[in-house]
Structure formats: C-alpha cells, structure tokens
Design an enzyme around this catalytic site. Structure first.
Site, mmCIF file in Angstrom:
data_model
loop_
_atom_site.group_PDB
_atom_site.id
_atom_site.type_symbol
_atom_site.label_atom_id
_atom_site.label_comp_id
_atom_site.label_asym_id
_atom_site.label_seq_id
_atom_site.Cartn_x
_atom_site.Cartn_y
_atom_site.Cartn_z
ATOM 1 N N ARG A 153 -0.610 -4.333 -2.162
ATOM 2 C CA ARG A 153 -1.908 -3.579 -1.563
ATOM 3 C C ARG A 153 -1.903 -2.239 -2.465
ATOM 4 N NH1 ARG A 153 0.519 -5.453 3.186
ATOM 5 N NH2 ARG A 153 -0.744 -6.829 4.306
ATOM 6 N N LYS A 177 1.925 -2.655 5.852
ATOM 7 C CA LYS A 177 1.275 -2.154 7.107
ATOM 8 C C LYS A 177 2.219 -2.042 8.285
ATOM 9 C CE LYS A 177 -3.456 -3.968 6.174
ATOM 10 N NZ LYS A 177 -4.458 -4.880 6.404
ATOM 11 N N HIS A 245 -7.730 -4.979 -5.211
ATOM 12 C CA HIS A 245 -7.343 -6.022 -4.510
ATOM 13 C C HIS A 245 -7.546 -7.446 -5.161
ATOM 14 C CE1 HIS A 245 -6.259 -7.333 -0.421
ATOM 15 N NE2 HIS A 245 -7.169 -8.401 -0.712
ATOM 16 N N ARG A 248 -4.463 -8.701 -6.435
ATOM 17 C CA ARG A 248 -3.607 -9.396 -5.390
ATOM 18 C C ARG A 248 -4.153 -10.716 -5.136
ATOM 19 N NH1 ARG A 248 -0.285 -7.929 -0.636
ATOM 20 N NH2 ARG A 248 -1.522 -8.873 1.282
ATOM 21 N N HIS A 271 1.869 -10.847 5.240
ATOM 22 C CA HIS A 271 0.957 -11.222 6.011
ATOM 23 C C HIS A 271 1.662 -11.412 7.385
ATOM 24 C CE1 HIS A 271 -2.366 -12.404 3.284
ATOM 25 N NE2 HIS A 271 -2.424 -11.171 3.311
ATOM 26 N N TYR A 280 -6.921 -16.354 0.960
ATOM 27 C CA TYR A 280 -6.408 -16.079 -0.527
ATOM 28 C C TYR A 280 -6.513 -17.225 -1.120
ATOM 29 C CZ TYR A 280 -5.358 -11.386 0.914
ATOM 30 O OH TYR A 280 -5.542 -10.106 1.243
#
Length: 298
Positions: A153, A177, A245, A248, A271, A280
C-alpha cells in the site's frame, strides 16, 4: 426497555474494546463499526426491545430490508451486515452466545468495477519513466519497483524504514493496517534499485530512518507518490487510470496468473480476511468461489 438498552450499551463497550485492542483496527475503522453497531441496536430496541443475545435471524434480515427501503447502497448494506456478523462472532468468542443469528445471512451481491491493471511490460515502462520525473530518478524508480514487486500500500511504502530492510535474508518488514507486521520477499531488482538510491542520497540525511525522502529530507507524502506515478504514466504513454494501488493490484493479479494460490496472495498483501483478496483477482468466478469456500472450511 431501559434494561435492554443498558445491555446493548454494556456489550457495545466490550465490543469496542475488542476490535480496538484485540483486532487492532484503526481508529477510523473502529468508529465506523460503532456507528453501524449503534444504528443496529437502536433499530432492534425500537422494533422488538430485546437484548443482544435474543436477536434472531429474521430481525437482522428485517434490518437489512429497512436499510434497503431507505435507499442505502448495497455497499452500505454489506458493511452493516459485516459489522453485525463481527459483533456476534465476538459474542461467540466470549461465551455469551452459542450460535450467531447472522451466520447464514447472505451479504448483498455487489458488482465491482475492477480497476485497471498493468502488464509486466507496462510496469517496466512505468518504472523507467519514473526516472525522468522531478530529478529524483533513482528514488522514483526504486519506489515504483518496491510498490509493484512487494505489493505494498502507498502508506506502507512511505513508512518503510531502513531498519525494515533485510536484504541479506531477502525480505522487508512491512507495517500494515492496525500496526500489524508482515514479512514480504523483495526482488533482486527492487533491492538493487533501493541500494542505488541510498548511495546517492544526501549524506547529511543518511541518518534518516525513513527510506524514501522528499527534497527537504522529510518523509514522502502519499500525494507526492501519486503525482510521481501519474507523471510517469504520462511520460510512458500509458493511458489507463493509474494510482499507487494499481501497482498493488497488478502484483496480486500477476501472482495469481502465475500459479500462486489465493491464500499466499492474502498473506503477502496483508489482508486479514481471504474474502478481501477476492477483489484483486480475475480468475473464473466459480473456481475462485470454490477456492475461498475450501479455505474457510479448513
């Protein structure tokens, strides 16, 4: 009514602590979950006046129907249902419930517009063109190579520190995250581009911990990375809609096309849920659904 309202408030406080400390969700995500939770609780109390553990599947279905009647988009309906499922999973984990009333409620189907991806040849052109943007060629080409080959990211890229580089072992440490860490393999090309950039970096800034710096010796902003990529796309003649993005997304797609399984891609992207990784992919839908279901049934 006051008694059940108190039960929702008390359980809500425990749930908030759980998603903040145990799940380590960001502050913004926590607030979003709690807004959805309070709205759901208010609806249940107004319609049936029952405590959290007395909620039935039909009540949740009525709530989703109510959201629909108020013109809420399917994405909003799906997000609300995700919060409800998360809440009842929390009650299952804390032994306050034997079964979840949300377990078998299907998420509203959302038709997603898949973002553009770049071919490997286009990635190469983009990285080479970045060397001509703003007089920071080695930095720019290294950044784009890392974004793509490590599937980062943009926030993970700009936060990358020198102490996160383990070139001898062939990987980098990424802070994702919720401050969750993961180890991601780094390609020889990306490693070499970073080393070339660090060699030419101003010696006065050699003690800076962040890898990629702006012209003032400070951490590079997300907007600046976006701007560099846009200009590189223009210079390389790529007319697709491109953002950080995109690299990615291209990384994940190329891995899957090359034979990587969805679980491996999930781990590399950081994730929490394998279902997030689904967006994706460009795989055959039936094959992908079976792969996801097989994983969830393990």
């Amino acid at each position: 009514m006051a008694e059940n309202t108190k039960k929702w408030e008390e359980t809500g406080k425990r749930y908030r602590t759980y998603i903040r400390l145990e799940k380590r969700l960001s502050q913004n995500t926590v607030e979003a979950y709690m807004r959805d939770f309070r709205q759901f609780a208010h609806f249940i109390l107004r319609q049936w006046d029952v405590a959290p553990h007395k909620v039935e599947s039909t009540m949740i279905e009525r709530y989703i129907a109510w959201l629909y009647s108020r013109g809420r988009e399917k994405t909003s309906q799906a997000r609300n249902l995700s919060t409800i499922k998360s809440f009842y999973n929390f009650l299952l984990l804390t032994d306050r419930l034997d079964t979840s009333p949300a377990e078998f409620i299907s998420t509203p189907k959302i038709s997603r517009q898949l973002p553009d991806i770049l071919s490997v040849a286009e990635i190469d052109r983009l990285v080479l063109a970045a060397a001509s943007v703003g007089g920071n060629g080695r930095r720019n080409s290294a950044m784009l190579e890392v974004l793509y080959s490590c599937g980062l990211r943009v926030s993970e890229l700009t936060a990358l520190r020198l102490s996160d580089l383990f070139f001898g072992e062939g990987y980098i440490r990424v802070i994702g995250k919720g401050d969750k860490q993961r180890l991601v393999p780094i390609s020889t090309v990306a490693r070499d581009r970073i080393q070339l950039y660090l060699e030419e970096r101003d010696p006065a800034r050699s003690s800076e911990e962040v890898v990629f710096l702006n012209n003032r010796g400070k951490r590079l902003s997300r907007i600046m990375v976006f701007t560099i990529i846009k200009e590189a796309a223009r210079l390389s003649g790529i007319e697709k809609t491109i953002s950080p993005h995109t690299l990615r997304h291209s990384f994940a797609t190329h891995l899957l096309e090359g034979g990587a399984n969805i679980r491996q891609v999930q781990e590399l992207l950081g994730h929490e849920s394998i279902l997030t990784t689904e967006i994706y992919t460009h795989l055959d839908e039936a094959h992908l659904r079976q792969t996801v279901e097989d994983h969830l049934n393990i």
